[in-house]
Write a protein that holds these residues in place. Structure first.
Motif, short mmCIF file in Angstrom:
data_model
loop_
_atom_site.label_atom_id
_atom_site.label_comp_id
_atom_site.label_asym_id
_atom_site.label_seq_id
_atom_site.Cartn_x
_atom_site.Cartn_y
_atom_site.Cartn_z
N UNK A 90 -4.14 -1.73 0.32
CA UNK A 90 -2.85 -1.89 -0.34
C UNK A 90 -1.75 -2.26 0.66
N UNK A 91 -1.84 -1.73 1.86
CA UNK A 91 -0.79 -1.97 2.85
C UNK A 91 -0.91 -3.33 3.52
N UNK A 92 -2.04 -4.01 3.34
CA UNK A 92 -2.26 -5.26 4.07
C UNK A 92 -2.60 -6.43 3.16
N UNK A 93 -2.17 -6.35 1.90
CA UNK A 93 -2.36 -7.48 0.99
C UNK A 93 -0.99 -7.92 0.49
N UNK A 94 -1.00 -9.00 -0.28
CA UNK A 94 0.24 -9.50 -0.82
C UNK A 94 0.82 -8.59 -1.89
N UNK A 165 -4.96 11.36 -2.82
CA UNK A 165 -5.21 11.02 -1.43
C UNK A 165 -4.58 9.69 -1.07
N UNK A 166 -4.57 8.76 -2.01
CA UNK A 166 -4.06 7.42 -1.72
C UNK A 166 -2.55 7.43 -1.49
N UNK A 167 -1.82 8.12 -2.34
CA UNK A 167 -0.36 8.01 -2.31
C UNK A 167 0.26 8.48 -1.00
N UNK A 168 -0.07 9.65 -0.45
CA UNK A 168 0.54 10.04 0.83
C UNK A 168 0.08 9.18 2.00
N UNK A 169 -1.18 8.73 1.97
CA UNK A 169 -1.66 7.87 3.06
C UNK A 169 -0.97 6.52 3.01
N UNK A 170 -0.84 5.97 1.81
CA UNK A 170 -0.17 4.67 1.67
C UNK A 170 1.29 4.76 2.09
N UNK A 171 1.96 5.88 1.77
CA UNK A 171 3.34 6.06 2.18
C UNK A 171 3.46 6.05 3.70
N UNK A 172 2.51 6.67 4.39
CA UNK A 172 2.53 6.67 5.86
C UNK A 172 2.28 5.28 6.41
N UNK A 173 1.39 4.53 5.78
CA UNK A 173 1.09 3.18 6.26
C UNK A 173 2.25 2.23 6.04
N UNK A 198 -3.36 2.86 17.96
CA UNK A 198 -2.00 2.70 17.44
C UNK A 198 -1.94 3.05 15.95
N UNK A 199 -2.74 2.35 15.15
CA UNK A 199 -2.63 2.49 13.70
C UNK A 199 -3.06 3.88 13.23
N UNK A 200 -4.21 4.34 13.68
CA UNK A 200 -4.72 5.63 13.22
C UNK A 200 -3.81 6.80 13.61
N UNK A 201 -3.33 6.88 14.85
CA UNK A 201 -2.40 7.98 15.17
C UNK A 201 -1.12 7.97 14.34
N UNK A 202 -0.66 6.78 13.96
CA UNK A 202 0.57 6.70 13.17
C UNK A 202 0.36 7.11 11.71
N UNK A 203 -0.89 7.08 11.26
CA UNK A 203 -1.18 7.44 9.86
C UNK A 203 -1.88 8.79 9.73
N UNK A 204 -2.10 9.47 10.84
CA UNK A 204 -2.87 10.70 10.78
C UNK A 204 -2.13 11.79 10.02
#
Length: 283
Positions: A90-94, A165-173, A198-204
């Motif tokens: 979701x974070x990397x599509x149009x 699970x999707x909503x809080x992770x997507x908000x972080x991304x 970089x990416x994983x620590x920022x979304x952990x």
């Protein structure tokens, strides 16, 4: 007689004036019943900690406790892993594809958990579409028993908890500064190293919040284990219902409810400290 000057009276903060009705409402509708449950757990049928001792020592209650923790843990791992993948997509599509994916995540929340559990029971039955497809494709020669066991319960619970699970992770991304990823790639890091460093620590933090939310929801599941488990997978919520409504051992049922409440409070407190809710609330 000394007279008090009205101008010297302490003034009540307007914010507390707005919060006071809500505090009273919460106190009446939540705190009072919780206190009654706490008292019942140590007073029925006798005053003491007999109910808690039985819950931690008797074989039946321990089996229910371990089943609840095991199923909730497995469901949490599967839901968070799947949620991370969906959130990453979701974070990397149009924008149009993101909206379609978001609808696919949100729409199941509008469907009753009872309807979803019954739907999974039809799909996973021995003569259902899933087994029929597996047999026709040659992957299996006999129907796989997906229901009346933990497999069906885990599938149903994972499907229900995936949006949480999707909503809080997507908000972080969504909050990630893409320039950090570009900087990592420009310094020679490959896609895998950029993701891990970089990416994983920022979304952990978002993943941790999703883990706590899903696990807490899983602890209190009742309908899905009762339907897809077929009475063979008894979790604590169903056990509490049996103790209160059938065997009338209110004290023991209250002790189980208190145990779930304590776990929930501890996990939510841990999430608040780790994710930084206090900072987000401006305190």
């Amino acid at each position: 007689m000394n007279q008090v000057n009205p101008g010297t009276w302490p003034r009540l903060n307007p914010i507390w004036c707005l919060l006071l009705p809500m505090i009273i409402l919460v106190g009446c509708l939540y705190l009072v019943p919780v206190i009654n449950v706490l008292l019942m757990s140590v007073s029925e049928p006798h005053v003491g900690l007999e109910n808690y001792h039985r819950m931690m020592s008797a074989r039946g209650p321990l089996r229910v406790l371990f089943t609840t923790l095991r199923v909730s843990a497995i469901t949490t791992v599967l839901a968070v892993l799947a949620g991370y993948i969906v959130s990453y997509a979701m974070a990397n599509v149009g924008e149009m594809h993101r909206r379609i994916l978001m609808l696919g995540v949100v729409i199941p929340l509008w469907i009753s958990v009872l309807i979803r559990s019954l739907s999974w029971m039809v799909l996973l039955a021995d003569n259902g579409p899933v087994n029929s497809s597996l047999i026709h494709s040659g992957l299996v020669s006999a129907p796989v028993h997906f229901v009346n066991n933990e497999i069906g319960v885990v599938i149903g619970m994972t499907h229900y908890l995936l949006p949480y699970a999707v909503l809080p992770i997507f908000a972080a991304m969504r909050d990630i500064d893409q320039r950090l990823l570009f900087a990592s790639r420009s310094l020679g890091a490959g896609a895998t190293r950029t993701f891990l460093k970089v990416y994983l620590p920022l979304t952990i933090q978002g993943a941790f919040a999703a883990t706590v939310i899903v696990f807490v929801f899983g602890l209190g599941f009742y309908v899905t284990p009762a339907i897809l488990g077929g009475g063979r997978v008894v979790m604590m919520a169903e056990s509490i219902n049996v103790e209160i409504m059938q065997t009338l051992r209110w004290g023991f049922g209250a002790a189980q409810a208190v145990f779930l409440l304590v776990i929930t409070v501890v996990l939510v407190r841990l999430m608040a400290k780790t994710v930084g809710f206090k900072k987000g609330l401006g305190s």
